[in-house]
Design a protein around this motif. Structure first.
Motif, PDB file in Angstrom:
ATOM      1  N   ASN A  87       0.800  -1.229   0.000  1.00 31.68           N
ATOM      2  CA  ASN A  87       0.000   0.000   0.000  1.00 31.68           C
ATOM      3  C   ASN A  87       0.832   1.278   0.000  1.00 31.68           C
ATOM      4  O   ASN A  87       0.286   2.365  -0.101  1.00 31.68           O
ATOM      5  CB  ASN A  87      -0.944   0.016   1.208  1.00 31.68           C
ATOM      6  CG  ASN A  87      -1.931  -1.132   1.139  1.00 31.68           C
ATOM      7  OD1 ASN A  87      -2.560  -1.341   0.112  1.00 31.68           O
ATOM      8  ND2 ASN A  87      -2.038  -1.900   2.215  1.00 31.68           N
ATOM      9  N   SER A  88       2.160   1.147   0.154  1.00 33.52           N
ATOM     10  CA  SER A  88       2.981   2.366   0.159  1.00 33.52           C
ATOM     11  C   SER A  88       4.346   2.069  -0.430  1.00 33.52           C
ATOM     12  O   SER A  88       4.796   0.920  -0.436  1.00 33.52           O
ATOM     13  CB  SER A  88       3.159   2.876   1.593  1.00 33.52           C
ATOM     14  OG  SER A  88       4.018   1.987   2.303  1.00 33.52           O
ATOM     15  N   GLN A  91       6.669   0.473   2.038  1.00 30.35           N
ATOM     16  CA  GLN A  91       6.423  -0.973   2.207  1.00 30.35           C
ATOM     17  C   GLN A  91       7.055  -1.750   1.046  1.00 30.35           C
ATOM     18  O   GLN A  91       7.663  -2.809   1.252  1.00 30.35           O
ATOM     19  CB  GLN A  91       4.912  -1.215   2.252  1.00 30.35           C
ATOM     20  CG  GLN A  91       4.523  -2.612   2.718  1.00 30.35           C
ATOM     21  CD  GLN A  91       3.040  -2.879   2.552  1.00 30.35           C
ATOM     22  OE1 GLN A  91       2.273  -2.010   2.121  1.00 30.35           O
ATOM     23  NE2 GLN A  91       2.619  -4.096   2.872  1.00 30.35           N
ATOM     24  N   ALA A  92       6.928  -1.199  -0.174  1.00 32.74           N
ATOM     25  CA  ALA A  92       7.539  -1.841  -1.349  1.00 32.74           C
ATOM     26  C   ALA A  92       9.048  -1.904  -1.169  1.00 32.74           C
ATOM     27  O   ALA A  92       9.670  -2.956  -1.374  1.00 32.74           O
ATOM     28  CB  ALA A  92       7.190  -1.058  -2.616  1.00 32.74           C
ATOM     29  N   GLU A  93       9.667  -0.802  -0.760  1.00 34.88           N
ATOM     30  CA  GLU A  93      11.122  -0.748  -0.557  1.00 34.88           C
ATOM     31  C   GLU A  93      11.579  -1.762   0.497  1.00 34.88           C
ATOM     32  O   GLU A  93      12.617  -2.397   0.361  1.00 34.88           O
ATOM     33  CB  GLU A  93      11.560   0.661  -0.137  1.00 34.88           C
ATOM     34  CG  GLU A  93      11.592   1.663  -1.278  1.00 34.88           C
ATOM     35  CD  GLU A  93      12.611   1.303  -2.361  1.00 34.88           C
ATOM     36  OE1 GLU A  93      13.797   1.140  -2.041  1.00 34.88           O
ATOM     37  OE2 GLU A  93      12.205   1.161  -3.539  1.00 34.88           O
ATOM     38  N   ALA A  94      10.774  -1.894   1.551  1.00 27.63           N
ATOM     39  CA  ALA A  94      11.126  -2.830   2.637  1.00 27.63           C
ATOM     40  C   ALA A  94      11.180  -4.257   2.113  1.00 27.63           C
ATOM     41  O   ALA A  94      12.103  -5.015   2.426  1.00 27.63           O
ATOM     42  CB  ALA A  94      10.110  -2.715   3.769  1.00 27.63           C
ATOM     43  N   GLU A 127      11.024 -19.527  -2.458  1.00 32.24           N
ATOM     44  CA  GLU A 127      12.353 -19.004  -2.143  1.00 32.24           C
ATOM     45  C   GLU A 127      12.392 -17.471  -2.151  1.00 32.24           C
ATOM     46  O   GLU A 127      13.351 -16.879  -1.694  1.00 32.24           O
ATOM     47  CB  GLU A 127      13.401 -19.486  -3.167  1.00 32.24           C
ATOM     48  CG  GLU A 127      13.514 -20.982  -3.284  1.00 32.24           C
ATOM     49  CD  GLU A 127      12.613 -21.563  -4.364  1.00 32.24           C
ATOM     50  OE1 GLU A 127      12.984 -22.602  -4.913  1.00 32.24           O
ATOM     51  OE2 GLU A 127      11.539 -20.990  -4.657  1.00 32.24           O
ATOM     52  N   MET A 128      11.373 -16.830  -2.721  1.00 33.24           N
ATOM     53  CA  MET A 128      11.404 -15.371  -2.849  1.00 33.24           C
ATOM     54  C   MET A 128      10.162 -14.726  -2.269  1.00 33.24           C
ATOM     55  O   MET A 128       9.065 -15.280  -2.376  1.00 33.24           O
ATOM     56  CB  MET A 128      11.460 -14.981  -4.327  1.00 33.24           C
ATOM     57  CG  MET A 128      12.681 -15.432  -5.042  1.00 33.24           C
ATOM     58  SD  MET A 128      12.662 -14.677  -6.676  1.00 33.24           S
ATOM     59  CE  MET A 128      13.618 -15.894  -7.552  1.00 33.24           C
ATOM     60  N   PRO A 129      10.314 -13.498  -1.709  1.00 32.25           N
ATOM     61  CA  PRO A 129       9.115 -12.756  -1.286  1.00 32.25           C
ATOM     62  C   PRO A 129       8.382 -12.202  -2.506  1.00 32.25           C
ATOM     63  O   PRO A 129       9.011 -11.780  -3.477  1.00 32.25           O
ATOM     64  CB  PRO A 129       9.684 -11.623  -0.419  1.00 32.25           C
ATOM     65  CG  PRO A 129      11.114 -11.513  -0.778  1.00 32.25           C
ATOM     66  CD  PRO A 129      11.560 -12.811  -1.358  1.00 32.25           C
ATOM     67  N   PHE A 130       7.056 -12.235  -2.471  1.00 30.10           N
ATOM     68  CA  PHE A 130       6.222 -11.698  -3.547  1.00 30.10           C
ATOM     69  C   PHE A 130       5.330 -10.592  -2.991  1.00 30.10           C
ATOM     70  O   PHE A 130       4.737 -10.749  -1.925  1.00 30.10           O
ATOM     71  CB  PHE A 130       5.300 -12.787  -4.104  1.00 30.10           C
ATOM     72  CG  PHE A 130       5.926 -13.640  -5.172  1.00 30.10           C
ATOM     73  CD1 PHE A 130       5.463 -13.585  -6.477  1.00 30.10           C
ATOM     74  CD2 PHE A 130       6.965 -14.505  -4.877  1.00 30.10           C
ATOM     75  CE1 PHE A 130       6.026 -14.378  -7.466  1.00 30.10           C
ATOM     76  CE2 PHE A 130       7.538 -15.309  -5.859  1.00 30.10           C
ATOM     77  CZ  PHE A 130       7.064 -15.236  -7.162  1.00 30.10           C
ATOM     78  N   GLY A 131       5.225  -9.500  -3.720  1.00 26.79           N
ATOM     79  CA  GLY A 131       4.299  -8.441  -3.334  1.00 26.79           C
ATOM     80  C   GLY A 131       3.549  -7.985  -4.559  1.00 26.79           C
ATOM     81  O   GLY A 131       3.992  -8.199  -5.686  1.00 26.79           O
ATOM     82  N   MET A 132       2.376  -7.349  -4.350  1.00 25.12           N
ATOM     83  CA  MET A 132       1.673  -6.790  -5.510  1.00 25.12           C
ATOM     84  C   MET A 132       0.958  -5.512  -5.102  1.00 25.12           C
ATOM     85  O   MET A 132       0.636  -5.297  -3.927  1.00 25.12           O
ATOM     86  CB  MET A 132       0.700  -7.809  -6.100  1.00 25.12           C
ATOM     87  CG  MET A 132      -0.446  -8.192  -5.221  1.00 25.12           C
ATOM     88  SD  MET A 132      -1.502  -9.360  -6.116  1.00 25.12           S
ATOM     89  CE  MET A 132      -2.815  -9.582  -4.922  1.00 25.12           C
ATOM     90  N   THR A 133       0.730  -4.661  -6.092  1.00 25.20           N
ATOM     91  CA  THR A 133       0.087  -3.378  -5.802  1.00 25.20           C
ATOM     92  C   THR A 133      -0.713  -2.917  -7.008  1.00 25.20           C
ATOM     93  O   THR A 133      -0.391  -3.275  -8.149  1.00 25.20           O
ATOM     94  CB  THR A 133       1.139  -2.309  -5.425  1.00 25.20           C
ATOM     95  OG1 THR A 133       0.466  -1.133  -4.997  1.00 25.20           O
ATOM     96  CG2 THR A 133       2.059  -1.969  -6.593  1.00 25.20           C
TER      97      THR A 133
END
Length: 329
Positions: A87-88, A91-94, A127-133
């Protein structure tokens, strides 16, 4: 090895007992349980299957997962959301900077088939973190205008894949993303061989060359250059012909000292082998070879010994690959 996987599996069971007591872990020695081996079509060892909602039908295969942490992530993504909703920009950078690799999906809206394929892929790549926005501000911050999957390595974008509805499926994306767990070119040895086969890319190209030769650096740069174009479709492997422990690989491909540097493509599913028609290991020759292979135009390479001079002198003729077709058919 089975032993290593068994230990990591047990470690995952210990940790998940506290976090998710509903998930049960079990181990079966199929050498004594022939019926179960047959029922679940167990052909290779070790095999891990996940049974959902008390059903014995259609368990989910858990492939290529070897670390306890990846087991835990894999199970969590099967039982809950597979990606983090971002959402920010902070957060994406983290997420992007938390580890070595991260995958972020940038979308115009979060409810369509493309998003579904992305979330399905996340389940298979623990093995990898996934995020979406779907935030316009976050997309603008990274200069993204279309539905795009971005792979970040050490905080920097290393691959952009525009996601078009129906163009990519889960397997295509899984292959592509998993290749980032390896370098662009992976040198074959006992340690990396396991990782190479864990990535679900069935086409492997192998460069056989001594790594201490005068021309090695030039050849290697050409090989790396071509590798970037075929990422996710063909895995690029380097085999050092000076390393005696690689002997079995040379034998399998029938590589002799006079042949090196040599380039071969292997299809893991059919076991078919292909030889690069050109001798020079240039970027152009490599790309041409890979493209003709992917288009189904490459000629099969049938390794064969030379035809013995006296092959037809006796009542029983001596056949090798090179004269087999002509004589038998």
């Amino acid at each position: 090895s089975s032993q290593h996987l068994s230990e990591e599996f047990a470690e995952a069971a210990r940790q998940l007992k506290k976090e998710a007591p509903r998930i049960q872990f079990g181990k079966i020695d199929v050498t004594h349980q022939h019926d179960l081996r047959k029922e679940f079509k167990i052909r290779e060892f070790p095999t891990v299957k996940f049974f959902v909602d008390g059903s014995r039908e259609d368990p989910i295969d858990c492939k290529g997962v070897r670390q306890a942490s990846a087991f835990i992530t894999w199970v969590q993504r099967r039982t809950g959301p597979s990606t983090v909703l971002i959402n920010s920009t902070d957060q994406a950078e983290a997420i992007i900077n938390a580890g070595d690799l991260a995958v972020i999906g940038f979308f115009k809206e979060l409810h369509n088939d493309t998003v579904e394929v992305f979330c399905d892929t996340a389940r298979d790549v623990p093995e990898m973190p996934f995020g979406m926005t779907a935030s316009k501000d976050i997309c603008a911050n990274y200069g993204i205008q279309k539905n795009t999957l971005v792979v970040f390595k050490k905080g920097k974008p290393v691959h952009n894949e525009v996601l078009e509805n129906g163009r990519q499926n889960k397997l295509d994306l899984t292959r592509l993303i998993k290749t980032f767990t390896l370098d662009l070119v992976t040198e074959y040895n006992l340690e990396t061989s396991v990782k190479i086969f864990d990535v679900p890319v069935e086409n492997h190209i192998l460069l056989f060359t001594p790594t201490n030769s005068e021309t090695f650096n030039v050849i290697y740069e050409n090989y790396k250059s071509a590798a970037a174009e075929f990422r996710g479709k063909i895995m690029f492997v380097l085999v050092d012909t000076n390393e005696t422990r690689n002997g079995r690989v040379f034998e399998y491909f029938r590589i002799r000292d006079v042949d090196v540097p040599a380039v071969r493509i292997l299809n893991l599913t059919s076991d078919a082998k292909y030889k690069m028609p050109a001798d020079e290991v240039t970027v152009e020759n490599l790309k041409k070879f890979c493209q003709s292979y992917l288009n189904g135009k490459a000629k099969l390479h049938l390794s064969s010994e030379e035809i013995p001079e006296d092959w037809d002198k006796m009542p029983v003729k001596v056949l090798v690959g090179k004269n087999f077709n002509t004589i038998v058919f």
